[in-house]
Design a protein around this motif. Structure first.
Motif, PDB file in Angstrom:
ATOM      1  N   THR A 101      12.908  27.782  18.676  1.00 23.03           N
ATOM      2  CA  THR A 101      11.658  27.881  19.421  1.00 23.03           C
ATOM      3  C   THR A 101      10.755  28.860  18.662  1.00 23.03           C
ATOM      4  N   SER A 102       9.455  28.793  18.944  1.00 22.54           N
ATOM      5  CA  SER A 102       8.571  29.609  18.103  1.00 22.54           C
ATOM      6  C   SER A 102       8.565  31.086  18.498  1.00 22.54           C
ATOM      7  N   GLY A 103       9.343  31.439  19.509  1.00 30.13           N
ATOM      8  CA  GLY A 103       9.559  32.855  19.774  1.00 30.13           C
ATOM      9  C   GLY A 103       8.330  33.610  20.210  1.00 30.13           C
ATOM     10  N   GLY A 118       9.726  27.431  31.957  1.00 24.91           N
ATOM     11  CA  GLY A 118       8.752  28.518  31.799  1.00 24.91           C
ATOM     12  C   GLY A 118       7.335  28.030  32.023  1.00 24.91           C
ATOM     13  N   ASP A 119       7.195  26.769  32.425  1.00 19.63           N
ATOM     14  CA  ASP A 119       5.873  26.225  32.749  1.00 19.63           C
ATOM     15  C   ASP A 119       5.693  26.222  34.257  1.00 19.63           C
ATOM     16  N   ILE A 120       4.439  26.385  34.660  1.00 21.72           N
ATOM     17  CA  ILE A 120       4.079  26.249  36.071  1.00 21.72           C
ATOM     18  C   ILE A 120       3.326  24.927  36.183  1.00 21.72           C
ATOM     19  N   ASP A 179       0.096  26.052  33.759  1.00 25.20           N
ATOM     20  CA  ASP A 179       0.134  27.226  32.887  1.00 25.20           C
ATOM     21  C   ASP A 179       1.534  27.473  32.364  1.00 25.20           C
ATOM     22  N   ARG A 180       1.619  28.280  31.288  1.00 25.22           N
ATOM     23  CA  ARG A 180       2.886  28.920  30.990  1.00 25.22           C
ATOM     24  C   ARG A 180       3.011  30.016  32.052  1.00 25.22           C
ATOM     25  N   ALA A 181       4.222  30.262  32.544  1.00 25.76           N
ATOM     26  CA  ALA A 181       4.375  31.264  33.596  1.00 25.76           C
ATOM     27  C   ALA A 181       3.742  32.588  33.171  1.00 25.76           C
ATOM     28  N   GLY A 204       0.341  25.630  16.335  1.00 29.34           N
ATOM     29  CA  GLY A 204      -0.986  25.067  16.586  1.00 29.34           C
ATOM     30  C   GLY A 204      -1.554  25.371  17.964  1.00 29.34           C
ATOM     31  N   LYS A 205      -0.998  26.365  18.645  1.00 30.49           N
ATOM     32  CA  LYS A 205      -1.498  26.689  19.989  1.00 30.49           C
ATOM     33  C   LYS A 205      -2.262  28.003  19.975  1.00 30.49           C
ATOM     34  N   PHE A 206      -3.171  28.167  20.948  1.00 27.06           N
ATOM     35  CA  PHE A 206      -3.903  29.430  21.059  1.00 27.06           C
ATOM     36  C   PHE A 206      -2.909  30.571  21.269  1.00 27.06           C
TER      37      PHE A 206
HETATM   38  P1  ADP Z   1       6.830  27.087  22.087  1.00 25.85           P
HETATM   39  O1  ADP Z   1       7.111  26.966  23.553  1.00 25.85           O
HETATM   40  O2  ADP Z   1       7.814  27.923  21.424  1.00 25.85           O
HETATM   41  O3  ADP Z   1       5.388  27.390  21.808  1.00 25.85           O
HETATM   42  P2  ADP Z   1       7.196  24.268  22.003  1.00 25.85           P
HETATM   43  O4  ADP Z   1       6.588  23.317  21.097  1.00 25.85           O
HETATM   44  O5  ADP Z   1       8.597  24.083  22.377  1.00 25.85           O
HETATM   45  O6  ADP Z   1       7.022  25.663  21.384  1.00 25.85           O
HETATM   46  O7  ADP Z   1       6.263  24.360  23.262  1.00 25.85           O
HETATM   47  C1  ADP Z   1       6.600  23.888  24.517  1.00 25.85           C
HETATM   48  C2  ADP Z   1       5.538  24.243  25.493  1.00 25.85           C
HETATM   49  O8  ADP Z   1       4.281  23.727  25.079  1.00 25.85           O
HETATM   50  C3  ADP Z   1       5.735  23.622  26.851  1.00 25.85           C
HETATM   51  O9  ADP Z   1       6.639  24.328  27.616  1.00 25.85           O
HETATM   52  C4  ADP Z   1       4.339  23.656  27.412  1.00 25.85           C
HETATM   53  O10 ADP Z   1       4.018  24.901  27.922  1.00 25.85           O
HETATM   54  C5  ADP Z   1       3.503  23.406  26.211  1.00 25.85           C
HETATM   55  N1  ADP Z   1       3.107  21.995  26.160  1.00 25.85           N
HETATM   56  C6  ADP Z   1       3.655  20.998  25.463  1.00 25.85           C
HETATM   57  N2  ADP Z   1       2.998  19.848  25.654  1.00 25.85           N
HETATM   58  C7  ADP Z   1       1.998  20.114  26.513  1.00 25.85           C
HETATM   59  C8  ADP Z   1       0.950  19.341  27.125  1.00 25.85           C
HETATM   60  N3  ADP Z   1       0.786  18.053  26.869  1.00 25.85           N
HETATM   61  N4  ADP Z   1       0.123  19.974  27.958  1.00 25.85           N
HETATM   62  C9  ADP Z   1       0.264  21.282  28.241  1.00 25.85           C
HETATM   63  N5  ADP Z   1       1.205  22.063  27.706  1.00 25.85           N
HETATM   64  C10 ADP Z   1       2.066  21.488  26.849  1.00 25.85           C
END
Ligand code: ADP
Length: 561
Positions: free
Chosen positions: A190-192, A429-431, A444-446, A535-537
């Protein structure tokens, strides 16, 4: 009573053999750097091969690895871009009895070394463009004994052999080792974003089942007639499993190598008549801007072969989905998953009776969708009681299925798991919310949720609405500290080139969609939002910078309250 069906183990050699025989002539195209232009940027060159040739080389790789004397189950690491050579490793490493460990090249070098050490990798296949890292990795990873470079190297690197020459020196593997379907086949960390990265081990069985579940129409829609371009890197959750799914079903694979800019991708999609592609929202934002530019300048691309562009990794704003559909007649389909789920969990395909380009259709498409077969999802509150699937109650998203992790590599703690009625569930860990028809929406992420006056505010919902404003290019909403409410939302906004926007305009634009107490208290304008290795904020960084925004005097304060 036992059945009388054959207990055939589900293993990756089935995928390799199918590619080698049934689809031997099907093409595999890669963009590889061939020299540099005047600005010093790499120039893409087209490389074409077939599944037959890839499979043969994969078997040579398998034999070459066995000749090193590795024990079955040892990890083989890759630090590589998307290309046919990486595909060879996908097929050859697990089929020869080893574990393919794809390492995220965008991580900090210290974190890469930490991961290689934690996984105890003895073999590394490294892309030529990352060759400069080799001395540092050698020094930091004492267990790393064998390094092979993928692709030609201008100058030989001491003690390092070229992958092509290495595998050419071995005959293809003639016999697969005995494999248990539950043996590990792949490994991803996981990206930690919190704490150290955690290792997830995929099995042969989970890979085969994930490939079977990914292909159908209501999932990723992959078949032999398709040309598939995974823009999502092969070092990020197996490029969402697409290399295996495509090989299993005979789809042409198209790899962009190290190229991820809008113009190169648009040209590649056009030239290779790509029908399915997959990437994170930031990639699609870049492509949409390029398609808009090309059309406005009178030289549009021909992407008429494109049937489905899959978006995941973070939430796709409705404005992005609408932008592709309304301006270019292109279909962005949202999927959700994570490293721990291989990753496919849900896909948002509009059900019969709903027009994909109606308001209702767009609302559904902006959700993360329904779980694919064999994946179960549910919501729990903080006491592990069920939260109703009514489309508006938020809860912790739990997931379970044959390609969901049940523990982490070398990790004793089971903090991400809950046992309910004897069944193990993974806490994402997602809401999220889930509606009556099973459409899940990530709120959201929690850790990113904004807790205002004891209630939850979804930063994702606010971001998506704000990104619909015509003057906004990107937006992240974060919690800032607040004496009265604990936390309040703050919008961090990157305006479109040459435009500006005020806090009042943003609030006015989104007010019809939200309760008043959800609306951000302030807006900060910035040039860019930091983006992490997947690639995420990087909201954590934004939060560090702006959490005291309300109470401290910021020199660049864009708006007051
Ligand atoms: P990390 O959690 O380490 O950033 P992951 O690629 O495993 O790397 O990310 C998983 C998380 O990304 C999910 O738990 C969720 O929060 C988010 N995610 C993935 N796909 C989506 C999506 N289509 N919409 C919103 N969030 C997403």
């Amino acid at each position: 009573m036992q059945s009388n069906m054959m207990p055939v183990p589900l293993t990756i050699p089935f995928i390799l053999e199918r590619a080698r025989t049934t689809y031997a002539a099907r093409e595999v195209v890669s963009l590889l750097p061939v020299g540099r232009n005047e600005q010093g940027q790499p120039i893409p060159g087209r490389h074409s091969t077939t599944y037959g040739a890839v499979a043969e080389r994969a078997l040579r790789l398998g034999a070459a690895l066995q000749a090193l004397g590795l024990a079955q189950g040892e990890r083989v690491a890759t630090l590589a871009v998307n290309s046919f050579r990486h595909l060879e490793a996908y097929l050859g490493v697990p089929s020869a009895g080893f574990v393919l460990h794809t390492v995220n090249i965008r991580l900090h070098p210290e974190q890469v070394a930490w991961i290689l050490n934690h996984a105890e990798d003895r073999v590394l296949l490294i892309e030529n463009v990352f060759g400069a890292m080799i001395p540092a990795l050698r020094a930091a990873c004492p267990k790393l004994e064998h390094i092979y470079v993928l692709g030609p190297t201008p100058q030989p690197i001491a003690g390092v052999e070229g992958y092509d020459e290495w595998i050419a020196g071995h005959d293809p593997l003639r016999q697969y080792p005995p494999l248990d379907e539950n043996d590990a086949a792949g490994m991803c960390y996981t990206s930690g974003t919190t704490g150290n990265p955690k290792g997830v081990l995929y099995s042969h069985r989970s890979t085969v089942l994930h490939s079977l579940a990914s292909a159908p129409k209501d999932a990723l829609n992959v078949g032999e007639a398709d040309a598939v371009l995974p823009i999502v890197p092969m070092f990020h959750v197996n490029a969402w499993g697409l290399p295996y799914t495509c090989a299993m079903f005979g789809a042409k694979q198209v790899f962009a190598g190290p190229f991820t800019d809008g113009p190169t991708l648009a040209r590649l999609m056009q030239d290779e008549q790509v029908s399915i592609s997959a990437g994170v929202p930031t990639i699609w934002m870049g492509l949409l801007a390029e398609l808009d530019r090309a059309r406005n300048e009178g030289g549009p691309y021909d992407l008429s072969g494109m049937e489905r562009m899959i978006v995941g990794g973070s939430a796709a704003p409705e404005a992005l989905i609408r932008g592709f559909q309304e301006r270019h007649d292109l279909k962005l389909v949202q999927a959700w998953g994570m490293t721990e789920t291989h990753p496919l969990g849900t896909v948002s395909v509009v059900p019969p009776g709903v027009q994909a380009s109606s308001d209702e259709g767009y609302t559904l498409r902006a959700k993360q969708g329904r779980s694919v077969p064999l994946i179960e999802i549910k919501l729990l509150n903080e006491h592990n009681d069920p939260v109703p699937h009514d489309g508006h109650s938020m809860g912790r998203l739990m997931v379970r299925g044959p390609w969901v992790v049940d523990s982490y590599f070398k990790d004793e703690g089971q903090h991400n798991f809950v046992t309910l009625d004897g069944q193990l569930w993974f806490d994402t860990g997602d809401i999220a919310t889930i509606n009556e028809k099973g459409f899940m929406q990530i709120e959201d992420r929690a850790k990113d949720l904004i807790k205002s006056g004891g209630e939850w505010i979804s930063s994702v919902d606010l971001e998506n609405a704000i990104m619909g404003h015509p003057a906004v290019a990107q937006c992240a909403v974060i919690a800032m500290d607040d004496e009265k409410w604990d936390e309040r939302p703050l919008a961090v906004v990157v305006p479109r080139a040459g435009q500006t926007v005020t806090h009042a305009e943003i609030v006015e634009f989104i007010a019809p969609k939200f309760a008043r107490w959800w609306l951000p208290d302030a807006t900060v304008l910035t040039d860019n939002i930091p983006i992490g290795a997947t690639g995420k904020f990087l909201k954590r960084e934004l939060r560090q910078e702006y959490r005291h925004y309300k109470t401290k005097d910021f020199p660049h304060r864009a708006d007051t309250f």
